[in-house]
Design a protein around this motif. Sequence first.
Motif, PDB file in Angstrom:
ATOM      1  N   THR A   5       5.405  29.242  60.297  1.00 37.26           N
ATOM      2  CA  THR A   5       5.473  27.886  59.737  1.00 37.26           C
ATOM      3  C   THR A   5       6.254  26.977  60.687  1.00 37.26           C
ATOM      4  O   THR A   5       6.968  27.448  61.569  1.00 37.26           O
ATOM      5  CB  THR A   5       6.187  27.863  58.371  1.00 37.26           C
ATOM      6  N   CYS A   6       6.135  25.675  60.465  1.00 31.21           N
ATOM      7  CA  CYS A   6       6.863  24.703  61.281  1.00 31.21           C
ATOM      8  C   CYS A   6       8.373  24.939  61.139  1.00 31.21           C
ATOM      9  O   CYS A   6       9.123  24.869  62.107  1.00 31.21           O
ATOM     10  CB  CYS A   6       6.530  23.281  60.843  1.00 31.21           C
ATOM     11  N   LYS A   7       8.775  25.207  59.898  1.00 28.88           N
ATOM     12  CA  LYS A   7      10.195  25.419  59.596  1.00 28.88           C
ATOM     13  C   LYS A   7      10.746  26.614  60.371  1.00 28.88           C
ATOM     14  O   LYS A   7      11.898  26.604  60.794  1.00 28.88           O
ATOM     15  CB  LYS A   7      10.333  25.655  58.087  1.00 28.88           C
ATOM     16  N   ARG A  31       0.453  30.168  69.282  1.00 26.97           N
ATOM     17  CA  ARG A  31      -0.729  29.865  68.484  1.00 26.97           C
ATOM     18  C   ARG A  31      -0.452  28.663  67.588  1.00 26.97           C
ATOM     19  O   ARG A  31      -1.261  27.750  67.465  1.00 26.97           O
ATOM     20  CB  ARG A  31      -1.103  31.092  67.645  1.00 26.97           C
ATOM     21  N   HIS A  32       0.727  28.671  66.956  1.00 30.48           N
ATOM     22  CA  HIS A  32       1.092  27.555  66.086  1.00 30.48           C
ATOM     23  C   HIS A  32       1.186  26.254  66.893  1.00 30.48           C
ATOM     24  O   HIS A  32       0.652  25.219  66.500  1.00 30.48           O
ATOM     25  CB  HIS A  32       2.427  27.838  65.386  1.00 30.48           C
ATOM     26  N   LEU A  33       1.839  26.353  68.026  1.00 30.60           N
ATOM     27  CA  LEU A  33       2.048  25.167  68.859  1.00 30.60           C
ATOM     28  C   LEU A  33       0.710  24.534  69.266  1.00 30.60           C
ATOM     29  O   LEU A  33       0.586  23.310  69.354  1.00 30.60           O
ATOM     30  CB  LEU A  33       2.831  25.580  70.114  1.00 30.60           C
ATOM     31  N   VAL A  35      -1.935  24.245  67.614  1.00 32.92           N
ATOM     32  CA  VAL A  35      -2.663  23.543  66.554  1.00 32.92           C
ATOM     33  C   VAL A  35      -1.803  22.574  65.764  1.00 32.92           C
ATOM     34  O   VAL A  35      -2.273  21.942  64.828  1.00 32.92           O
ATOM     35  CB  VAL A  35      -3.319  24.546  65.566  1.00 32.92           C
ATOM     36  N   CYS A  36      -0.530  22.456  66.100  1.00 34.81           N
ATOM     37  CA  CYS A  36       0.367  21.624  65.289  1.00 34.81           C
ATOM     38  C   CYS A  36       1.002  20.514  66.120  1.00 34.81           C
ATOM     39  O   CYS A  36       1.935  20.749  66.894  1.00 34.81           O
ATOM     40  CB  CYS A  36       1.454  22.481  64.651  1.00 34.81           C
ATOM     41  N   PRO A  37       0.497  19.275  65.968  1.00 34.58           N
ATOM     42  CA  PRO A  37       1.038  18.159  66.747  1.00 34.58           C
ATOM     43  C   PRO A  37       2.516  17.897  66.437  1.00 34.58           C
ATOM     44  O   PRO A  37       3.265  17.480  67.324  1.00 34.58           O
ATOM     45  CB  PRO A  37       0.198  16.956  66.304  1.00 34.58           C
TER      46      PRO A  37
ATOM     47  N   GLY B 149       5.633  23.509  56.262  1.00 34.32           N
ATOM     48  CA  GLY B 149       5.024  22.600  57.244  1.00 34.32           C
ATOM     49  C   GLY B 149       5.716  21.241  57.190  1.00 34.32           C
ATOM     50  O   GLY B 149       6.346  20.897  56.190  1.00 34.32           O
ATOM     51  N   TRP B 150       5.601  20.491  58.265  1.00 25.89           N
ATOM     52  CA  TRP B 150       6.223  19.162  58.302  1.00 25.89           C
ATOM     53  C   TRP B 150       5.667  18.284  57.175  1.00 25.89           C
ATOM     54  O   TRP B 150       4.451  18.261  56.975  1.00 25.89           O
ATOM     55  CB  TRP B 150       5.908  18.438  59.615  1.00 25.89           C
ATOM     56  N   LEU B 151       6.538  17.540  56.473  1.00 19.41           N
ATOM     57  CA  LEU B 151       6.060  16.532  55.534  1.00 19.41           C
ATOM     58  C   LEU B 151       5.541  15.353  56.343  1.00 19.41           C
ATOM     59  O   LEU B 151       4.474  14.818  56.087  1.00 19.41           O
ATOM     60  CB  LEU B 151       7.201  16.076  54.618  1.00 19.41           C
TER      61      LEU B 151
HETATM   62 ZN   LIG Z   1       4.200  23.072  63.126  1.00 18.14          ZN
END
Ligand SMILES: [Zn+2]
Lengths: 79, 235
Positions: A5-7, A31-33, A35-37, B149-151
Amino acid sequence: MQEMTCKELVELVTAYFEGALPEDEQTRFERHLGVCPGCETYVEQMRQTIALVGDLREEHVSPDAQQQLLQAFRDWKRQ
Amino acid sequence: MSDSNGAPTSQPAVSQATSPRDDPRQDERRLIASLLSGDEDAFMRLVEQYQAAMLRLAQMYVGDRAVAEEVTQEAWLSALKNLDRFEGRSSFKTWLFHILVNGAKSRSLRERRSIPFSALADPDAADSDDAPSVAPERFRPAGDTYAGGWLAFPQSWAHLPEAHVASHETRERILAAIERLPITQQSVIRLRDIEGYSAEDVCQMLRVSEANQRVLLHRARARVRQALEAYFAEE
Ligand SMILES: [Zn+2]
């Protein structure tokens, strides 16, 4: 393999930069990086933070202190 | 260069580690020998190289610039006095900085500065600051389909004018953020990100484990990033 997760990711950035993540963690991180801006921006900001902190470096030694140290060295030599 | 799998190579059997040109230990032995023989130029080159970093590090422990200068001076003297006992188990630089940090710590205790004793006595002790890198409210709560995930994504700094990012005010904000950190985090971020020492060096100078060094560095960087984020969001 469970998605990171981002957290979770924001806590691992330094370990990632240092190459200290176990292989599977590193894979999940990247992998997360990919796809997650939001996390991409976060990691970029951490890089910028490191660069800006690095700019604080100054090199200056007062001639006085230098002279004192040289004197101290001479005294030490004489003993 | 360190081919540990035992595969035969075309290299001659002479170990590369003993090549005088790129063996830092040999350079250091030469340096120590120069100092012991009283070579002033060698000493002043060392001063040139380390003095500024030593002063900044000492100042972090003792606060006052003049006291930091004294402590740094004492560290040099102590290093010179003990030079013949330097065994080369660590690099000269880490040895010197370790002397400095010890001197600065005991001086700051004598001067009863308001640094928490535990932080000085045991840098490996759990740091009281274990707040997350990013405020938990910025992530989707448990139970949400995208929990964690980011809000809202952090705002990129890429659009900010360079003159603003690299301004004097930015510098001041970063310094203020670093000064608010617990002393162990300050030590690590200064040594790693300002002075540019390696993780290994910093572990030896501060006598902390590698994992601990990394945690302290991460917390420190995360705090500084937060301060920058708040500052850049001001206008
Ligand atoms: Zn993220």
